[in-house]
Design a protein around this motif. Structure first.
Motif, PDB file in Angstrom:
ATOM      1  N   LEU A  98       0.820  -1.206   0.000  1.00  0.00           N
ATOM      2  CA  LEU A  98       0.000   0.000   0.000  1.00  0.00           C
ATOM      3  C   LEU A  98       0.861   1.267   0.000  1.00  0.00           C
ATOM      4  O   LEU A  98       0.496   2.274  -0.616  1.00  0.00           O
ATOM      5  N   GLU A  99       2.000   1.229   0.674  1.00  0.00           N
ATOM      6  CA  GLU A  99       2.886   2.393   0.638  1.00  0.00           C
ATOM      7  C   GLU A  99       3.412   2.636  -0.770  1.00  0.00           C
ATOM      8  O   GLU A  99       3.567   3.770  -1.213  1.00  0.00           O
ATOM      9  N   ASN A 100       3.684   1.548  -1.503  1.00  0.00           N
ATOM     10  CA  ASN A 100       4.082   1.686  -2.905  1.00  0.00           C
ATOM     11  C   ASN A 100       2.973   2.334  -3.724  1.00  0.00           C
ATOM     12  O   ASN A 100       3.231   3.199  -4.561  1.00  0.00           O
ATOM     13  N   VAL A 101       1.737   1.926  -3.485  1.00  0.00           N
ATOM     14  CA  VAL A 101       0.611   2.512  -4.211  1.00  0.00           C
ATOM     15  C   VAL A 101       0.537   4.015  -3.944  1.00  0.00           C
ATOM     16  O   VAL A 101       0.321   4.819  -4.866  1.00  0.00           O
ATOM     17  N   LEU A 102       0.730   4.410  -2.691  1.00  0.00           N
ATOM     18  CA  LEU A 102       0.721   5.840  -2.360  1.00  0.00           C
ATOM     19  C   LEU A 102       1.817   6.582  -3.116  1.00  0.00           C
ATOM     20  O   LEU A 102       1.596   7.686  -3.635  1.00  0.00           O
ATOM     21  N   ASN A 103       2.985   5.989  -3.206  1.00  0.00           N
ATOM     22  CA  ASN A 103       4.071   6.606  -3.965  1.00  0.00           C
ATOM     23  C   ASN A 103       3.728   6.718  -5.446  1.00  0.00           C
ATOM     24  O   ASN A 103       4.061   7.715  -6.090  1.00  0.00           O
ATOM     25  N   HIS A 104       3.070   5.711  -5.989  1.00  0.00           N
ATOM     26  CA  HIS A 104       2.670   5.781  -7.396  1.00  0.00           C
ATOM     27  C   HIS A 104       1.717   6.953  -7.622  1.00  0.00           C
ATOM     28  O   HIS A 104       1.856   7.699  -8.601  1.00  0.00           O
ATOM     29  N   LEU A 105       0.748   7.109  -6.727  1.00  0.00           N
ATOM     30  CA  LEU A 105      -0.197   8.215  -6.870  1.00  0.00           C
ATOM     31  C   LEU A 105       0.525   9.553  -6.820  1.00  0.00           C
ATOM     32  O   LEU A 105       0.230  10.463  -7.609  1.00  0.00           O
TER      33      LEU A 105
END
Length: 313
Positions: A98-105
């Protein structure tokens, strides 16, 4: 026309972006899908779907993210659920994913994309709700104008379309394998069906390498026409969903794009507000017994304040 971020030259990136400022992100991982399915089948399906849609709508396909949740304590698919004697997966824990997803956004927002399209080919119970919550938090915290579309391929179907399609909820069974064959012929090699190998295993309804025990016989038999039907329906539904987000975009009246240091603080804050409500964390036993994480009670209930941006939702 080229549309993959890693393949583009600077002038090509500017051209793709100016024509359609939409970023696409496919998620998946390595995981057995029988002896006949490529380990990266989940990622390959998501990638092939966004490739079809980006080819029609336009936009840029982001660099790959082929790491995902799988080896969850108490919910270990390969070992505990299907009885394999060894692992072949490449899992991330929930928080890291989920932290990776936040970085992608944050990256998509910082580059000025009008929409971010996040499609996961790998299914984890409850994770879609958690990704939706994360996307909601990012929009509220930053005031971004960027539209965010999150889901598994079937999520983009309307209720009527889903009912008409009646997809099997299988793993490495008829529908998943037929779909993969229609989208990318390199994802499936049916001549490998009889391979038992050194890991073998299998329990309950599953045979070796997490395959349905009776595949490819009877109701499990792959079908080319069925695969094409699924591919066309899922790609069409995703294309329609992307157009809805593109058409809904409006400039933001007040917004900021966090830098990477600020994003670390946002991640810590998001975890503080929401982690006990993450739906992807229950163990396999809890899931089978119908025990789920508490429902998220809303941002105000957890003490979050977003400077009046709540009405964005």
């Amino acid at each position: 026309m080229k549309n993959r971020w890693l393949d583009l030259y600077p002038d090509e990136f500017h051209t793709c972006f100016s024509r359609m400022p939409v970023a696409y992100m496919a998620y998946g991982c390595a995981e057995p899908h029988g002896a006949y399915g490529a380990l990266g089948l989940d990622y390959g399906v998501a990638d092939a779907l966004i490739d079809r849609v980006a080819g029609k709508v336009g936009g840029i396909i982001a660099p790959p993210m082929a790491w995902h949740m799988l080896e969850v304590p108490g919910n270990d698919w390969e070992m505990q659920v299907t009885g394999m004697a060894g692992r072949m997966s490449n899992p991330f824990p929930a928080a890291l994913f989920l932290e990776n997803v936040l970085n992608h956004l944050r990256v998509f927002d910082a580059r000025g994309f009008h929409a971010a399209v996040l499609v996961s080919g790998h299914y984890v119970a409850g994770l879609n709700e958690d990704m939706q919550l994360l996307a909601q938090y990012y929009r509220l915290k930053t005031g971004t104008a960027m539209r965010i579309l999150v889901g598994y391929p079937p999520d983009f179907l309307s209720q009527q379309e889903a009912a008409a399609l009646a997809m099997d909820e299988d793993h490495a069974g008829r529908d998943e394998i037929s779909l993969a064959m229609a989208l990318d012929k390199h994802l499936v090699e049916l001549e490998r069906v009889g391979y038992r190998g050194v890991l073998g295993g299998g329990q309950g309804e599953f045979g070796p390498y997490c395959a349905p025990r009776d595949f490819p016989n009877g109701r499990w038999a792959p079908d080319g026409a069925r695969g094409q039907q699924l591919a066309d329906a899922l790609a069409g539904a995703l294309e329609a969903a992307v157009w809805r987000e593109v058409n809904a975009w409006q400039p933001a009246t007040r917004a900021f794009v966090p830098n990477q240091t600020q994003l670390e603080g946002m991640w810590a804050e998001f975890c503080g507000y929401t982690r006990r409500y993450w739906q992807c964390l229950p163990t396999r036993r809890q899931e089978m017994e119908g025990q789920h994480a508490p429902a998220f009670p809303g941002w105000k209930a957890v003490g979050a304040r977003f400077d009046g941006l709540e009405d964005m939702l």
